[in-house]
Scaffold this active site. Structure first.
Site, mmCIF file in Angstrom:
data_model
loop_
_atom_site.group_PDB
_atom_site.id
_atom_site.type_symbol
_atom_site.label_atom_id
_atom_site.label_comp_id
_atom_site.label_asym_id
_atom_site.label_seq_id
_atom_site.Cartn_x
_atom_site.Cartn_y
_atom_site.Cartn_z
ATOM 1 N N GLY A 74 -45.644 48.663 -18.358
ATOM 2 C CA GLY A 74 -44.619 49.587 -17.905
ATOM 3 C C GLY A 74 -43.556 48.892 -17.073
ATOM 4 N N HIS A 87 -42.282 46.838 -12.442
ATOM 5 C CA HIS A 87 -43.063 45.761 -11.827
ATOM 6 C C HIS A 87 -42.288 44.448 -11.780
ATOM 7 C CE1 HIS A 87 -46.244 48.608 -12.080
ATOM 8 N NE2 HIS A 87 -46.334 48.540 -13.389
ATOM 9 N N HIS A 127 -49.134 51.780 -9.471
ATOM 10 C CA HIS A 127 -48.486 52.975 -10.024
ATOM 11 C C HIS A 127 -48.667 54.167 -9.085
ATOM 12 C CE1 HIS A 127 -49.973 50.621 -13.603
ATOM 13 N NE2 HIS A 127 -48.672 50.600 -13.783
ATOM 14 N N CYS A 150 -49.195 64.503 -20.687
ATOM 15 C CA CYS A 150 -49.937 64.626 -21.947
ATOM 16 C C CYS A 150 -49.322 65.675 -22.871
ATOM 17 C CB CYS A 150 -51.402 64.955 -21.667
ATOM 18 S SG CYS A 150 -52.435 65.094 -23.144
#
Length: 592
Positions: A58, A61, A228, A421
């Site tokens: 992701g 970072h 995260h 989701c």
């Protein structure tokens, strides 16, 4: 302009950040449509043939991972959206179209469910095409102990960059894929890290109050916070010496059976990495580094042979730091290829401490010949026949049922996960419906299924997208393996055998089993019931019962292990519920 960010649109932010990397390192290029940073073929190391090294994850970072692409380090890096894994299709394109494949490709990824699944599927697709590809998963975080981590294991954090640098140095020296893979695993095995932060980070594009409900109090620090915003092991009020003492204890105290993953003694050679999570000033990081070095020497009799301090893997603007310790171990490869020599080897990557050479800067005016890859993967026809109109109608009914169920799925995932989701499933369902309206009619099931797979791999990201994509790819393989020698309509028996193959293939990438509170709780009974009864109505009901049975079930896999909130006992697993709705929709569509 947001009060929190200069760039508050997360999509625009990720795109422009990736586009900036070639400006700072002329040896790399950007495939922005797939969010890939890759090494230009003309900028490879002295040997044109070397193992290619790929990593990613992701965004948020930085400089990991895009700014670690360069000679002596990564060959390619794949970026997802902020804190979300890239899709398997992005990863496949990087492996098959953006890096050299002559001596093989090694993928190194941090231990997060979405990353492991998506990178795993990209690796498997590359292997299926005949490429030599291996994958190493790094889990170095001692912030989550064995009991809490369960089947998930340790999260991957900043120590991963040491594995990348050592592996990159070895690959640049001409080592084989087997040698680079083994050394990467050796480094990962001898690594331990832990982080701490004074606050949770704010993600661009989200309302400020979305991240403030569980904020740390004045003078409070969270030990073991993930990159995260995942909770750590404890919150405490302490000063820097007390904090460092706790962090080093979690990494080095052999009496802590829950957190002690690596035994390091005063006789070991050790590499220390003090990593800025993004919001600590260089001045303050210097004071932190000095405290860590002094405590290692005074309390643990450890004097690191290498000390790296700086910004390597961030959590956006996280007001914290992490400590990583690597026990230097013999690689068995002889002179010039020890862990320390590989760590010290030159690397021209803008995110690493080595400077870009004058020779490389002279190449910045060269016109890059970036011919877009056609990336057309032909699907071989099969002998399995379908009625296109009927299948389209049945699938439309099922997909619409998923779209209607999205609010409930999102509500459940807001309680037990990160709330994405339902949106992910809805996005995938809408994309498939759009494809069904535009695609050419076909009576070949494998061609039809491949059209769906392509949509899923592009439209759905994160953990659910990876699971569905792996399962559907394996289903295609299972169907082809069970096809007759002449054209025949698909039967329930063929479906059942192919689904069994898919379920078995999925188990290679996730340890999830019935009872772990995942979508497997719906998928497993569906496949087993269909195999036994040959009736989709009974199988769909079994899936629904399995999904409902996840109420009150404690999760042992996925992000829910770390972030599940209050009230999880009263809701089903969101992924299982969403899958059950899809399968019930298929059954409903067949009855029309």
């Amino acid at each position: 302009m947001s009060s929190k960010h200069f760039l508050n649109d997360p999509t625009h932010l990720v795109t422009t950040a990736l586009l900036s990397i070639p400006h700072t390192n002329p040896s790399v290029a950007c495939d922005i449509s797939n969010k890939i940073i890759y090494l230009k073929p003309s900028s490879s190391s002295a040997s044109p043939s070397q193992v290619s090294l790929i990593s990613g994850g992701g965004s948020g970072h930085e400089p990991s991972f895009g700014s670690f692409v360069g000679p002596g380090l990564l060959s390619g890096a794949v970026a997802g959206t902020i804190f979300a894994s890239p899709s398997a299709e992005q990863i496949r394109r990087c492996i098959q179209h953006r890096v050299s494949r002559e001596k093989g490709v090694l993928v190194i990824v941090m231990n997060y469910t979405g990353d492991v699944l998506n990178f795993g599927m990209g690796v498997e697709k590359a292997r299926a095409s005949g490429l030599q590809v291996d994958m190493v998963v790094v889990g170095d975080d001692a912030g989550v102990g064995r009991a809490r981590g369960g089947k998930v294991g340790r999260r991957g954090i900043a120590g991963t960059v040491l594995v990348l640098k050592i592996s990159g140095g070895l690959a640049a020296g001409g080592a084989s894929l087997k040698e680079v893979s083994e050394v990467a695993r050796l480094a990962a095995k001898n690594l331990v890290s832990i982080g701490a932060s004074l606050s949770h980070v704010h993600v661009p594009g989200r309302a400020v109050n979305e991240t403030s409900s569980d904020e740390l109090q004045e003078s409070e620090v969270e030990v073991g916070m993930g990159i995260h915003n995942e909770p750590g092991s404890e919150r405490k009020v302490t000063d820097l010496p007390g904090l460092v003492k706790t962090m080093l204890s979690h990494c080095l105290d052999t009496s802590d059976k829950d957190r002690n993953f690596l035994e390091i003694t005063s006789s070991d050679e050790v590499v220390l990495l003090v990593n800025n999570l993004g919001g600590v000033s260089p001045l303050e990081l210097g004071g932190i580094t000095n405290e860590v070095v002094e405590q290692l020497a005074n309390d643990w009799k450890i004097k690191p042979v290498r000390i790296l301090a700086g910004t390597f893997m961030t959590s956006l603007n996280g007001l914290g730091f992490s400590i990583s310790l690597l026990r230097v171990t013999d690689t068995g490869l002889g002179s010039g290829r020890s862990m320390l020599e590989l760590l010290d080897a030159p690397a021209e990557a803008s995110g690493w401490s080595a400077a870009i050479s004058s020779e490389t800067w002279k190449k910045r005016e060269e016109v890059a010949k970036e011919a877009e890859s056609v990336d057309v993967d032909e699907v071989q026809p099969s002998n399995i026949r379908i009625d296109f109109g009927q299948v389209k109608d049945v699938l439309t009914t099922a997909l619409n049922r998923v779209i209607v169920a999205e609010p409930d799925i999102t509500k459940y995932d807001t309680i037990v996960g990160d709330g994405d989701c339902g949106i992910g499933l809805k996005r995938g369902a809408e994309a498939i419906l759009s494809m069904l309206e535009k695609t050419k009619k076909t009576d070949d099931l494998l061609i039809f299924l491949n059209n769906i797979i392509q949509v899923v791999e592009v439209a759905m990201d994160g953990t659910s997208g990876a699971i569905y994509a792996i399962f559907l790819n394996a289903l295609a393989h299972g169907l082809r393996s069970n096809a007759s020698s002449s054209p025949q309509p698909v039967t329930a028996e063929v479906w059942a055998r192919a689904l069994e193959v898919s379920l078995q293939s999925l188990s290679r990438y996730t340890p999830a089993q019935p009872g772990d509170r995942t979508l497997i709780d719906a998928l497993h009974p569906f496949v087993k019931t269909l195999s036994k009864a040959g009736d989709i109505d009974s199988a769909a009901k079994a899936a629904d019962e399995g999904a409902k049975g996840t109420r009150g079930m404690k999760a042992s896999l996925g992000r829910t292990v770390y972030v599940g909130g209050e009230g999880w006992q009263g809701v089903p697993d969101p992924g299982a519920h969403g899958l059950a709705e899809l399968l019930l929709g298929l059954s409903e569509g067949l009855k029309k």
